[in-house]
Design a protein around this motif. Structure first.
Motif, PDB file in Angstrom:
ATOM      1  N   UNK A 342       0.838  -1.200   0.000  1.00 29.15           N
ATOM      2  CA  UNK A 342       0.000   0.000   0.000  1.00 29.15           C
ATOM      3  C   UNK A 342       0.872   1.247   0.000  1.00 29.15           C
ATOM      4  N   UNK A 343       0.538   2.176  -0.879  1.00 27.20           N
ATOM      5  CA  UNK A 343       1.350   3.386  -0.997  1.00 27.20           C
ATOM      6  C   UNK A 343       0.529   4.511  -1.606  1.00 27.20           C
ATOM      7  N   UNK A 344       0.917   5.731  -1.292  1.00 22.58           N
ATOM      8  CA  UNK A 344       0.373   6.910  -1.965  1.00 22.58           C
ATOM      9  C   UNK A 344       0.902   6.906  -3.399  1.00 22.58           C
ATOM     10  N   UNK A 345       0.028   6.926  -4.413  1.00 24.39           N
ATOM     11  CA  UNK A 345       0.511   6.885  -5.797  1.00 24.39           C
ATOM     12  C   UNK A 345       1.431   8.046  -6.138  1.00 24.39           C
ATOM     13  N   UNK A 346       1.359   9.138  -5.367  1.00 29.43           N
ATOM     14  CA  UNK A 346       2.252  10.267  -5.603  1.00 29.43           C
ATOM     15  C   UNK A 346       3.706   9.939  -5.330  1.00 29.43           C
ATOM     16  N   UNK A 347       3.966   8.801  -4.671  1.00 35.21           N
ATOM     17  CA  UNK A 347       5.344   8.404  -4.413  1.00 35.21           C
ATOM     18  C   UNK A 347       6.030   7.827  -5.646  1.00 35.21           C
ATOM     19  N   UNK A 348       5.236   7.485  -6.664  1.00 38.22           N
ATOM     20  CA  UNK A 348       5.803   6.870  -7.857  1.00 38.22           C
ATOM     21  C   UNK A 348       6.141   7.918  -8.919  1.00 38.22           C
ATOM     22  N   UNK A 349       6.989   7.539  -9.863  1.00 40.87           N
ATOM     23  CA  UNK A 349       7.323   8.452 -10.961  1.00 40.87           C
ATOM     24  C   UNK A 349       6.054   8.722 -11.775  1.00 40.87           C
ATOM     25  N   UNK A 350       5.978   9.862 -12.466  1.00 44.98           N
ATOM     26  CA  UNK A 350       4.720  10.282 -13.109  1.00 44.98           C
ATOM     27  C   UNK A 350       4.099   9.245 -14.035  1.00 44.98           C
ATOM     28  N   UNK A 351       4.896   8.572 -14.859  1.00 44.86           N
ATOM     29  CA  UNK A 351       4.331   7.609 -15.815  1.00 44.86           C
ATOM     30  C   UNK A 351       3.703   6.417 -15.095  1.00 44.86           C
ATOM     31  N   UNK A 352       4.355   5.970 -14.029  1.00 42.03           N
ATOM     32  CA  UNK A 352       3.830   4.850 -13.246  1.00 42.03           C
ATOM     33  C   UNK A 352       2.532   5.263 -12.555  1.00 42.03           C
ATOM     34  N   UNK A 353       2.539   6.452 -11.967  1.00 43.08           N
ATOM     35  CA  UNK A 353       1.341   6.977 -11.299  1.00 43.08           C
ATOM     36  C   UNK A 353       0.183   7.110 -12.281  1.00 43.08           C
ATOM     37  N   UNK A 354       0.473   7.640 -13.478  1.00 43.18           N
ATOM     38  CA  UNK A 354      -0.573   7.835 -14.481  1.00 43.18           C
ATOM     39  C   UNK A 354      -1.161   6.497 -14.916  1.00 43.18           C
TER      40      UNK A 354
END
Length: 427
Positions: A342-354
């Protein structure tokens, strides 16, 4: 040193081929330590401010006031870039293109569309790229030099957590206008009195209906002067403590000040308020398989491999965990079957988050390219985090850090400016 710099500049200007057509040469306007600010840079910045003001139907002060503020901005920029040079900070072209791609993505546009927009505004793409590169470099310099000046005690975190709990899950935000009437680093009583009188005059003008942005551009010593004093949206706990105490519970359009600090007298205007936001944050649980292109494995082959894995998973011919353990090059998650937890998606690089934002629980993405390589992603589930004690502490720490980092950045920039050799060359 001044003689050497001038001699070098003269030599550069005289080195043109003698048979070249006569042209208007650029002029050194300011000497800043080991560097210079050119007249063309000042003109370009002034014109940019004027374009932005025209687009926003904003009034501006005299050209002389604009030029003075532009020179100060460029002196600060030059000092930071010189420090970056000494520190060996570089931004590669791939890093730069990645950042520009993220900027375009945040505007719901492609890089090609961004280039077209810039061209329509008369901005050369190469100039834009270098401006972004310099902004990234200056950000790295600030982080490297200011971060070590920020110290946060456990008591500060505990106090803010208690305050946040008292306020509940709703936090007010203010969009602040800021004018700083500064005085020297070691002011005399006369300096302080003169600054106070100027601040009182500014307050009187504002209370009589004068345009805040125009006065900020003309008179403010603050770092955001050329933006009309606009500090943007700030959480009540993220702004400087001096400001937070002064504007709390103030309504839109309220004027506050003058407020004295070590830098001078501050005048604030509440440009707008918003404010009821929940502390709860959406978290995602996902897993991925990472494949890194290499001399042996081309980009196309890496992408094709993950495309094949996706088809095998959809057809029930393979298990995600087995593929991740065998093929994923992310050592942190491969042994867990690719699970990231479980993680805040904002922790990932933009392409992964998108990519995650486009998936429903159980779905697989198409292969996604990031700076780390090619990913095949599966969203396992989403949930709303209910702001646990650790989350509150993390949030409190970040708010305090942002506030102190902003304060220390201003102090660091002022100290660097005060210590620099600066000579404005009269035209």
């Amino acid at each position: 040193m001044k003689f050497i710099i001038r001699a070098l500049m003269l030599g550069a200007l005289l080195s043109f081929n003698s048979i070249a057509q006569e042209v208007v040469l650029d002029r050194v306007a300011v000497i800043v330590d080991q560097g210079v600010v050119l007249e063309s840079e000042i003109d370009a910045l002034v014109q940019e401010v004027k374009r932005n003001a025209a687009a926003n139907d904003q009034q501006l002060p005299s050209d002389r006031a604009l030029r003075t503020q532009a020179i100060e901005r460029l002196i600060t920029k030059s000092l930071q870039l010189q420090m970056a040079e000494r520190m060996g900070i570089r931004i590669s072209d791939p890093q730069l293109e990645q950042t520009i791609g993220n900027i375009a993505s945040n505007q719901n546009a492609t890089v090609e569309q961004l280039r077209a927009q810039l061209a329509a505004e008369g901005i050369a793409y190469d100039d834009y790229r270098e401006d972004i590169r310099e902004e990234i470099i200056m950000g790295e310099v600030r982080r490297a030099n200011v971060r070590r000046r920020v110290y946060i005690t456990p008591q500060e975190i505990e106090t803010l957590v208690d305050l946040m709990e008292q306020q509940g899950a709703q936090q007010a935000e203010y969009r602040l206008g800021h004018i700083l009437i500064g005085f020297p680093p070691e002011p005399t009583d006369e300096d302080i009195q003169a600054a106070r009188e100027r601040a009182d005059k500014v307050i009187a003008l504002l209370e009589s209906g004068s345009d805040f942005a125009k006065i900020a551009i003309a008179s403010s010593s603050g770092n955001e002067a050329l933006e009309g004093g606009d500090m943007g949206w700030l959480n009540i706990n993220a702004m400087p403590t001096l400001f937070a105490e002064a504007i709390q519970n103030k309504d839109k359009d309220a004027l506050v000040g003058p407020i004295r600090s070590g830098a001078g007298f501050h005048i604030l205007k509440v440009l707008d308020t918003r404010g009821i936001e929940k502390v709860t944050v959406e978290e995602v649980n996902s897993r991925h398989i990472l494949v890194k292109p290499s001399i042996i494995l081309s980009e196309d082959k890496a992408k094709a491999m993950l495309t094949r894995f996706k088809e095998e998973l959809k057809n029930g011919e393979a298990e995600f965990a087995d593929l991740a353990k065998e093929h994923s090059e992310d050592p942190g998650s491969a042994l867990r079957g690719g699970e990231l937890g479980w993680s805040d998606p904002g922790n990932y690089v933009p392409e992964f988050k998108e990519a995650l934002s486009q998936l429903e629980p159980g779905e697989y993405s198409d292969p996604v390219r990031t700076v780390h390589g090619w990913h095949l992603i599966q969203l396992i589930d989403r949930r709303m985090d209910d702001a646990t004690d650790k989350r509150k502490e993390d949030k409190a720490y970040q708010l305090i850090f942002n506030r102190k980092f902003s304060e220390e950045t201003e102090n660091w920039l002022r100290e660097m400016r005060d210590a620099a050799y600066v000579e404005v060359i009269d035209s």
